[in-house]
Design a protein around this motif. Structure first.
Motif, PDB file in Angstrom:
ATOM      1  N   LEU A   1       0.851  -1.185   0.000  1.00 48.19           N
ATOM      2  CA  LEU A   1       0.000   0.000   0.000  1.00 48.19           C
ATOM      3  C   LEU A   1       0.886   1.234   0.000  1.00 48.19           C
ATOM      4  CD1 LEU A   1      -2.898   1.142   0.327  1.00 48.19           C
ATOM      5  CD2 LEU A   1      -2.599   0.886   2.792  1.00 48.19           C
ATOM      6  N   LEU A   2       0.748   2.063  -1.026  1.00 45.99           N
ATOM      7  CA  LEU A   2       1.521   3.301  -1.127  1.00 45.99           C
ATOM      8  C   LEU A   2       0.634   4.446  -0.662  1.00 45.99           C
ATOM      9  CD1 LEU A   2       3.284   2.870  -4.588  1.00 45.99           C
ATOM     10  CD2 LEU A   2       3.939   1.971  -2.358  1.00 45.99           C
ATOM     11  N   GLY A   3       0.901   4.927   0.533  1.00 50.93           N
ATOM     12  CA  GLY A   3       0.110   5.999   1.125  1.00 50.93           C
ATOM     13  C   GLY A   3      -0.769   5.458   2.239  1.00 50.93           C
ATOM     14  N   PHE A   4      -0.701   6.114   3.400  1.00 48.60           N
ATOM     15  CA  PHE A   4      -1.483   5.661   4.551  1.00 48.60           C
ATOM     16  C   PHE A   4      -2.254   6.817   5.168  1.00 48.60           C
ATOM     17  CE2 PHE A   4      -2.001   3.774   8.869  1.00 48.60           C
ATOM     18  CZ  PHE A   4      -2.614   2.600   8.480  1.00 48.60           C
ATOM     19  N   GLY A   5      -2.737   7.699   4.293  1.00 45.86           N
ATOM     20  CA  GLY A   5      -3.617   8.775   4.743  1.00 45.86           C
ATOM     21  C   GLY A   5      -5.020   8.226   4.935  1.00 45.86           C
ATOM     22  N   ARG A   6      -6.010   9.072   4.810  1.00 44.01           N
ATOM     23  CA  ARG A   6      -7.400   8.656   5.060  1.00 44.01           C
ATOM     24  C   ARG A   6      -7.804   7.471   4.193  1.00 44.01           C
ATOM     25  NH1 ARG A   6     -12.102   9.322   2.739  1.00 44.01           N
ATOM     26  NH2 ARG A   6     -11.309  10.776   1.205  1.00 44.01           N
ATOM     27  N   ILE A   7      -7.640   7.574   2.893  1.00 43.60           N
ATOM     28  CA  ILE A   7      -8.084   6.487   2.012  1.00 43.60           C
ATOM     29  C   ILE A   7      -7.164   5.275   2.132  1.00 43.60           C
ATOM     30  CG2 ILE A   7      -6.885   7.209  -0.113  1.00 43.60           C
ATOM     31  CD1 ILE A   7     -10.490   5.855   0.131  1.00 43.60           C
TER      32      ILE A   7
ATOM     33  N   SER B   1       1.574  -6.685   3.187  1.00 42.66           N
ATOM     34  CA  SER B   1       3.007  -6.919   3.378  1.00 42.66           C
ATOM     35  C   SER B   1       3.771  -5.630   3.632  1.00 42.66           C
ATOM     36  CB  SER B   1       3.589  -7.615   2.152  1.00 42.66           C
ATOM     37  OG  SER B   1       2.975  -8.862   1.968  1.00 42.66           O
ATOM     38  N   TYR B   2       3.406  -4.560   2.934  1.00 43.23           N
ATOM     39  CA  TYR B   2       4.133  -3.295   3.019  1.00 43.23           C
ATOM     40  C   TYR B   2       3.175  -2.121   3.093  1.00 43.23           C
ATOM     41  CZ  TYR B   2       8.496  -5.363   1.161  1.00 43.23           C
ATOM     42  OH  TYR B   2       9.629  -6.101   0.961  1.00 43.23           O
ATOM     43  N   VAL B   3       3.602  -1.106   3.814  1.00 44.45           N
ATOM     44  CA  VAL B   3       3.010   0.223   3.712  1.00 44.45           C
ATOM     45  C   VAL B   3       4.169   1.182   3.431  1.00 44.45           C
ATOM     46  CG1 VAL B   3       1.922   2.124   4.964  1.00 44.45           C
ATOM     47  CG2 VAL B   3       0.988  -0.181   5.162  1.00 44.45           C
ATOM     48  N   CYS B   4       4.004   1.996   2.416  1.00 50.72           N
ATOM     49  CA  CYS B   4       4.992   3.016   2.079  1.00 50.72           C
ATOM     50  C   CYS B   4       4.364   4.369   2.404  1.00 50.72           C
ATOM     51  CB  CYS B   4       5.351   2.931   0.597  1.00 50.72           C
ATOM     52  SG  CYS B   4       6.595   4.128   0.075  1.00 50.72           S
ATOM     53  N   GLU B   5       5.008   5.101   3.302  1.00 41.32           N
ATOM     54  CA  GLU B   5       4.449   6.372   3.770  1.00 41.32           C
ATOM     55  C   GLU B   5       5.590   7.301   4.151  1.00 41.32           C
ATOM     56  OE1 GLU B   5       2.582   9.430   4.660  1.00 41.32           O
ATOM     57  OE2 GLU B   5       1.232   7.795   4.116  1.00 41.32           O
ATOM     58  N   ARG B   6       5.452   8.587   3.811  1.00 41.40           N
ATOM     59  CA  ARG B   6       6.489   9.580   4.131  1.00 41.40           C
ATOM     60  C   ARG B   6       6.375  10.124   5.545  1.00 41.40           C
ATOM     61  NH1 ARG B   6       6.084  14.103  -0.175  1.00 41.40           N
ATOM     62  NH2 ARG B   6       3.917  13.792   0.341  1.00 41.40           N
ATOM     63  N   ILE B   7       5.165  10.184   6.083  1.00 43.54           N
ATOM     64  CA  ILE B   7       4.934  10.809   7.382  1.00 43.54           C
ATOM     65  C   ILE B   7       5.188   9.799   8.509  1.00 43.54           C
ATOM     66  CG2 ILE B   7       3.209  11.946   8.851  1.00 43.54           C
ATOM     67  CD1 ILE B   7       1.882  12.904   6.199  1.00 43.54           C
ATOM     68  N   ASP B   8       6.116  10.157   9.395  1.00 43.72           N
ATOM     69  CA  ASP B   8       6.553   9.259  10.469  1.00 43.72           C
ATOM     70  C   ASP B   8       5.388   8.774  11.329  1.00 43.72           C
ATOM     71  OD1 ASP B   8       8.680   7.944  11.988  1.00 43.72           O
ATOM     72  OD2 ASP B   8       8.220   9.418  13.547  1.00 43.72           O
TER      73      ASP B   8
ATOM     74  N   ASN C   1       1.242  -4.633  11.641  1.00 50.22           N
ATOM     75  CA  ASN C   1       2.491  -5.383  11.772  1.00 50.22           C
ATOM     76  C   ASN C   1       3.087  -5.762  10.407  1.00 50.22           C
ATOM     77  OD1 ASN C   1       4.573  -6.508  13.266  1.00 50.22           O
ATOM     78  ND2 ASN C   1       3.629  -8.531  13.207  1.00 50.22           N
ATOM     79  N   CYS C   2       3.103  -4.799   9.516  1.00 48.25           N
ATOM     80  CA  CYS C   2       3.638  -5.013   8.171  1.00 48.25           C
ATOM     81  C   CYS C   2       4.993  -4.320   8.061  1.00 48.25           C
ATOM     82  CB  CYS C   2       2.669  -4.448   7.130  1.00 48.25           C
ATOM     83  SG  CYS C   2       2.265  -2.716   7.407  1.00 48.25           S
ATOM     84  N   SER C   3       5.681  -4.585   6.973  1.00 53.02           N
ATOM     85  CA  SER C   3       6.940  -3.884   6.719  1.00 53.02           C
ATOM     86  C   SER C   3       6.629  -2.448   6.319  1.00 53.02           C
ATOM     87  CB  SER C   3       7.711  -4.570   5.601  1.00 53.02           C
ATOM     88  OG  SER C   3       8.092  -5.858   6.006  1.00 53.02           O
ATOM     89  N   ILE C   4       7.438  -1.529   6.787  1.00 58.53           N
ATOM     90  CA  ILE C   4       7.240  -0.107   6.510  1.00 58.53           C
ATOM     91  C   ILE C   4       8.416   0.391   5.681  1.00 58.53           C
ATOM     92  CG2 ILE C   4       6.935   2.175   7.534  1.00 58.53           C
ATOM     93  CD1 ILE C   4       4.666   0.209   8.202  1.00 58.53           C
ATOM     94  N   GLU C   5       8.104   1.128   4.633  1.00 56.83           N
ATOM     95  CA  GLU C   5       9.137   1.674   3.754  1.00 56.83           C
ATOM     96  C   GLU C   5       8.872   3.150   3.503  1.00 56.83           C
ATOM     97  OE1 GLU C   5      11.894   0.328   2.639  1.00 56.83           O
ATOM     98  OE2 GLU C   5      11.434  -1.617   3.499  1.00 56.83           O
ATOM     99  N   LYS C   6       9.950   3.898   3.312  1.00 59.38           N
ATOM    100  CA  LYS C   6       9.849   5.284   2.864  1.00 59.38           C
ATOM    101  C   LYS C   6      10.042   5.358   1.354  1.00 59.38           C
ATOM    102  CE  LYS C   6      11.579   8.119   6.651  1.00 59.38           C
ATOM    103  NZ  LYS C   6      12.728   8.934   7.059  1.00 59.38           N
ATOM    104  N   ASP C   7      10.740   4.380   0.807  1.00 62.00           N
ATOM    105  CA  ASP C   7      11.109   4.378  -0.612  1.00 62.00           C
ATOM    106  C   ASP C   7      10.338   3.279  -1.355  1.00 62.00           C
ATOM    107  OD1 ASP C   7      12.281   4.474  -3.100  1.00 62.00           O
ATOM    108  OD2 ASP C   7      14.320   4.147  -2.383  1.00 62.00           O
TER     109      ASP C   7
END
Length: 72
Positions: A6-12, A29-36, A47-53
């Motif tokens: 999932l790219l982006g973890f804002g409202r939607i 498996s993954y969430v990619c999000e810029r905001i800490d 409990n998924c892997s978190i990525e910035k890139d």
């Protein structure tokens, strides 16, 4: 099991993550999000892997689906 990133973890993105977690055929498996703060929330809830890139996610051959839920 279908592995989802999932790219982006804002409202939607949070709505998509919830729906993915409710489906027994899918694994978030993954969430990619810029905001800490949102990265920490995703890790705590799913409990998924978190990525910035996002490039690391695209290079993982185990990812079957990528949801893009970034702002328009």
């Amino acid at each position: 099991m279908i592995n989802v990133a999932l790219l982006g973890f804002g409202r939607i993105g949070q709505m998509h993550a919830h729906n993915i977690s409710q489906n027994k055929s899918l694994k978030l498996s993954y969430v990619c999000e810029r905001i800490d703060k949102l990265r920490k929330k995703a890790k705590k809830l799913y409990n998924c892997s978190i990525e910035k890139d996002y490039k690391k996610i695209f290079s993982d051959n185990k990812v079957d689906i990528v949801f893009i839920s970034s702002p328009t």
